[in-house]
Design an enzyme around this catalytic site. Structure first.
Site, PDB file in Angstrom:
ATOM      1  CE1 TYR A  50      42.160 -38.011  33.627  1.00 40.45           C
ATOM      2  CE2 TYR A  50      41.264 -36.120  32.933  1.00 40.45           C
ATOM      3  CZ  TYR A  50      41.986 -37.200  32.797  1.00 40.45           C
ATOM      4  OH  TYR A  50      42.665 -37.187  31.721  1.00 40.45           O
ATOM      5  CD  GLU A  51      37.115 -34.660  40.989  1.00 42.39           C
ATOM      6  OE1 GLU A  51      36.697 -35.332  41.996  1.00 42.39           O
ATOM      7  OE2 GLU A  51      37.921 -33.870  41.062  1.00 42.39           O
ATOM      8  CB  SER A  52      32.823 -40.083  39.090  1.00 42.63           C
ATOM      9  OG  SER A  52      32.443 -39.508  37.582  1.00 42.63           O
TER      10      SER A  52
END
Length: 128
Positions: A50-52
């Site tokens: 979800y971050e990258s």
């Protein structure tokens, strides 16, 4: 029309949408098995997703970099993280994972907005 094309290219360039070679689930499992305690592995795989989007070259306007979107102004130079001034090292998957483990040990999963938002609550896309 020309303005729209320039604006579109500019947006794509600043969003990091160009030439991102995302890692595979297998790659993330290997990183998780190498750098994180067993009780955190699936959570850290999810957070990276979800971050990258599992893109090691991901960078947002705040400067957060790499798979786990590490803030270089806070973490560079800390034990387990790249040296101060070496922000490019955060784009290396192994260096980013080592540093993410430092963040995890010091701040827990709540260091990531993704975790706090509950995005990983029923994660099953890629597990170890």
């Amino acid at each position: 029309m020309k303005f729209f094309l320039v604006l579109t290219v500019l947006c794509l360039a600043t969003s990091g949408a160009f030439a991102c070679s995302a890692l595979s689930c297998s790659d993330l499992k290997n990183l998780a098995n190498t750098y994180f305690a067993s009780n955190y592995r699936n959570d850290m795989i999810c957070i990276a997703y979800y971050e990258s989007s599992w893109c090691p070259s991901a960078e947002n306007p705040s400067g957060a970099s790499g798979l786990w979107q590490i803030m270089p102004n806070i973490w560079l130079g800390q034990p387990g993280c790249p040296a101060k001034g070496d922000q490019n090292a955060l784009f290396n998957a192994d260096d980013n994972a080592k540093c993410a483990n430092t963040v995890l040990k010091q701040q827990g999963l709540s260091a990531w907005t993704t975790w706090n938002n509950g995005d990983c609550k029923n994660w099953s896309k890629c597990t170890v």
